[in-house]
Design an enzyme around this catalytic site. Sequence first.
Site, short mmCIF file in Angstrom:
data_model
loop_
_atom_site.label_atom_id
_atom_site.label_comp_id
_atom_site.label_asym_id
_atom_site.label_seq_id
_atom_site.Cartn_x
_atom_site.Cartn_y
_atom_site.Cartn_z
CE LYS A 97 -3.30 2.27 2.90
NZ LYS A 97 -3.98 2.59 4.06
CG ASP A 117 -5.31 7.67 4.98
OD1 ASP A 117 -6.69 8.87 4.22
OD2 ASP A 117 -5.69 7.20 5.63
CE LYS A 141 -6.30 7.94 8.13
NZ LYS A 141 -7.30 7.34 9.04
CG ASP A 180 -2.47 5.07 4.96
OD1 ASP A 180 -1.59 3.81 5.91
OD2 ASP A 180 -3.44 5.39 4.72
CG ASP A 205 -9.51 7.30 6.64
OD1 ASP A 205 -9.49 7.13 5.88
OD2 ASP A 205 -10.24 7.26 7.71
CD GLU A 251 -7.53 5.32 2.06
OE1 GLU A 251 -7.62 5.65 3.12
OE2 GLU A 251 -5.95 4.93 2.71
NE ARG A 281 -11.05 -1.02 3.49
CZ ARG A 281 -11.34 -1.56 4.70
NH1 ARG A 281 -13.23 -2.23 4.38
NH2 ARG A 281 -11.42 -1.41 5.58
N1 BES Z 1 -4.91 4.47 6.78
C1 BES Z 1 -5.28 4.08 6.98
C2 BES Z 1 -5.75 2.78 8.47
C3 BES Z 1 -4.43 3.30 10.23
C4 BES Z 1 -4.66 3.66 10.52
C5 BES Z 1 -3.48 2.45 9.68
C6 BES Z 1 -3.94 4.31 12.01
C7 BES Z 1 -2.55 2.36 11.04
C8 BES Z 1 -2.77 3.50 12.01
C9 BES Z 1 -6.80 3.31 6.57
O1 BES Z 1 -6.40 3.31 5.82
C10 BES Z 1 -8.71 3.69 7.43
O2 BES Z 1 -8.15 4.94 7.26
N2 BES Z 1 -9.05 2.73 7.52
C11 BES Z 1 -10.01 2.94 8.79
C12 BES Z 1 -11.15 2.26 7.53
C13 BES Z 1 -12.31 1.92 7.83
C14 BES Z 1 -13.23 3.46 7.72
C15 BES Z 1 -13.74 1.08 7.93
C16 BES Z 1 -10.16 2.57 9.94
O3 BES Z 1 -9.41 1.37 10.17
O4 BES Z 1 -10.66 3.49 10.37
ZN ZN Z 2 -4.72 4.67 4.38
ZN ZN Z 3 -7.99 5.70 5.25
#
Ligand code: BES
Ligand code: ZN
Ligand code: ZN
Length: 460
Positions: A228, A233, A240, A251, A310, A312, A314
């Site tokens: 990734k 992000d 966020k 990220d 958010d 994104e 996947r």
């Molecule tokens: N990059 C983040 C996940 C992340 C956050 C990894 C903090 C490590 C530390 C990812 O893109 C994300 O924001 N995922 C969301 C998904 C949700 C909206 C379904 C999450 O995990 O909250």
């Molecule tokens: Zn992310």
């Molecule tokens: Zn995200």
Amino acid sequence: MPLKFAAPDADAIPLHIIESDALDAWISEQNETVANWVKLNGFAGKIGEILMVPATDDTPVMAVAGYGTAQKRARERFALAAAAARLPDGVYKIASGLPGNLLETECLGWLLAHHKFDRYNKKTQRSVELVAPDGINAGRVEAIAAAETLLRDLINTPTSDMGPDTLEQAVHDLAKQHGAESSSIVGENLIEQNFPLIHTVGRAAATPPRLIDLRWGDSGPKLTLVGKGVCFDTGGLNLKPRSGMATMKKDMGGAANVLGLAHMIMSQRLPVQLRVLIPAVENSVSGNSFRPGDILQSRKGLTVENNNTDAEGRLVLADALALADEDSPDLLISVATLTGAARVALGSDIAPFFTDDDDAAEKLCAAAGRVDDPVWRLPFHDPYEKKIEPTIAHLDNAPSGGFAGAITAALFLRRFAGQSRYMHFDIYAWSSFNLPARPKGGCGQGVRALFDALPDLLPS
Ligand code: BES
Ligand code: ZN
Ligand code: ZN
């Protein structure tokens, strides 16, 4: 400064590594001057403790480093690095005391203890060198140290200097170093060449999105790594909050980790056909941002209801995995800072991974133990498939409720990995504290374990 072992050196300072419960026995074997010096200085053999012992007529200068007890070491990783960081400049050789099974990992820790990310604040480098002890593969340890420093530097570099374009350049540089081929598909070409999800996520950013592709090796099993590469992000329109965005330069930690692994593989010339795919984007906010509720097309033909901008990671990985699968690799591995849920489950220190291959999972866990790079298997739990199936599209990228968030994200990715033998890592890629050999900042997770396990994971 490249992290290398010192050349064998007759004048190297002998270093005795002493467990606290073995200290009395060690002292009893020394001459009176050394024994008194060690006792009078209160040296107790604790992890991270060091003492220089001055030269006398019958002993050269020597150093002692504490190594605690097995119980205490279970609570730390890289116990030798804790001492190495405190030793004065010089060249050392291990004279006694380091157990064989963790010798390579402890020596790696020594090298890493002397790496600093100083791009923006140059400091005088210290020079605390170690002569490689007998019994380790010094070249391999140096390659792993170089891989770890590469990936840390990539993660630590802020997005202002590590956007999708700079990440692409880093891949080209790595390819050049190893005689690999690299190319990329940028901006509107992503639409023409059918990578709609990568384009959709990255189109709002000032630096265009891209898919970076590196290939190396022309014989052996096919190994494809997908990382990734979200260079920042913001969360997109589902922005966020301040605290969640603070570290989001990391990220692209999955991309950095697969590049580190690729460096290990290429420098040690593993007999594989390696491919590395990195969808590199910034998830930004603009008038042309993708929106909550949009139905998105994917390379594979599956439609996705975007229920959170958010989620994104996947999305961009989905198109890269679909391309990877078209090549029928023998093993397909994705590495991504994908979900907050993975952190809630296992914290920052343990890399969760998913695979349907029980044998591969077992071999990976064994390797993780050997090299002290902890991983833990989470399940591709089939009954949760319905959570990622909304009503008006094939897939939902952000199921409501958020239960089992790391698993539903992994199940989403598995849909795009097709028939390939697949492993997915949901990593944190960040050390939140200054720890021995792991300063606060970007770090590798799971890739040393993978590198150690690879010969067992790939068909011969
Ligand atoms: N990059 C983040 C996940 C992340 C956050 C990894 C903090 C490590 C530390 C990812 O893109 C994300 O924001 N995922 C969301 C998904 C949700 C909206 C379904 C999450 O995990 O909250
Ligand atoms: Zn992310
Ligand atoms: Zn995200």
